[in-house]
Write an enzyme that holds these catalytic residues in place. Structure first.
Site: not given
Length: 232
Positions: A175, A173, A87
């Site tokens: 994660e 994302h 990001c």
């Protein structure tokens, strides 16, 4: 192997990366660039992960520490270290490699479909041709010269790019954890408006279990990037 992760806001959750590092016998050091008085020496780490953040890479007057962080990231690239940007981190990689980061005409918030391009890269070998990942971004960027576009979505023309074998930028994302999603929805609730690519909080929370699949994809990416240590 020693890995540095740059964390840009307090409730970001790097636990998926930490768990991978522990399983592989690596050591992860989580640093906050805005708090750093100096950056690590090159011989102190082998790999860099740049996490997301609510700021923009072009807001250097508001966040003056961005200047030194970008200089450090460029040095890591020049030294051939594996670098993963997520990001804000992806936008930073575009910026330091000569691309342009700018406000997109539409935000992506929620779980959105991502498509891989026809170009292949070893770090994405474990990703299907089309998959869903969590998104929360308003900026986008141009593809730097010499980079390869690897993925896109309906709202964002560049969701991933690579610069050689050891530098990888991901706009999405993988994660993110359910706990982090809850905090984002609470802290940044003003960004949840009626728009084509912004999902309702109930729809976002209902899909939070997708994070398990996302973490598995992320681990594959990290493992393949780690194999490039010392390759340049």
């Amino acid at each position: 192997m020693n890995i540095i992760a740059f964390k840009h806001f307090s409730f970001d959750d790097e636990s998926a990366i930490t768990a991978w590092a522990v399983r592989q016998g690596h050591t992860l050091y989580v640093l906050t660039p805005s708090d750093l008085e100096s950056y690590p020496n090159s011989d102190a780490f082998d790999m860099l992960v740049i996490l997301g953040g609510p700021m923009s890479v072009y807001e250097e007057e508001r966040y003056p520490w961005l200047v030194e962080e970008k200089r450090f990231v460029r040095r890591c690239i020049d030294e051939g270290k594996p670098v993963l940007g997520i990001c804000l981190g992806a936008q930073m990689l575009s910026d330091v490699l000569g691309g342009t980061v700018y406000r997109n005409d539409r935000k992506e918030i929620g779980w959105h479909e991502i498509n891989r391009t026809a170009d292949r890269h070893p770090s994405l070998e474990n990703l299907p041709e089309t998959f869903v990942s969590y998104q929360w971004h308003g900026d986008t960027f141009t593809l730097p010269e010499g980079a390869t576009r690897l993925a896109y979505s309906e709202a964002c023309g560049i969701q991933a790019f690579a610069y050689g074998d050891n530098v990888l930028a991901l706009q999405f994302h993988l994660e993110t954890t359910p706990a982090c999603i809850d905090e984002m929805l609470n802290t940044w609730s003003s960004e949840i408006v009626d728009a084509p690519f912004i999902q309702h909080p109930s729809a976002i929370v209902a899909q939070a279990d997708r994070s398990k699949t996302s973490h598995a994809m992320l681990c594959g990416i990290l493992e393949r990037l780690a194999t490039t240590v010392g390759a340049v």
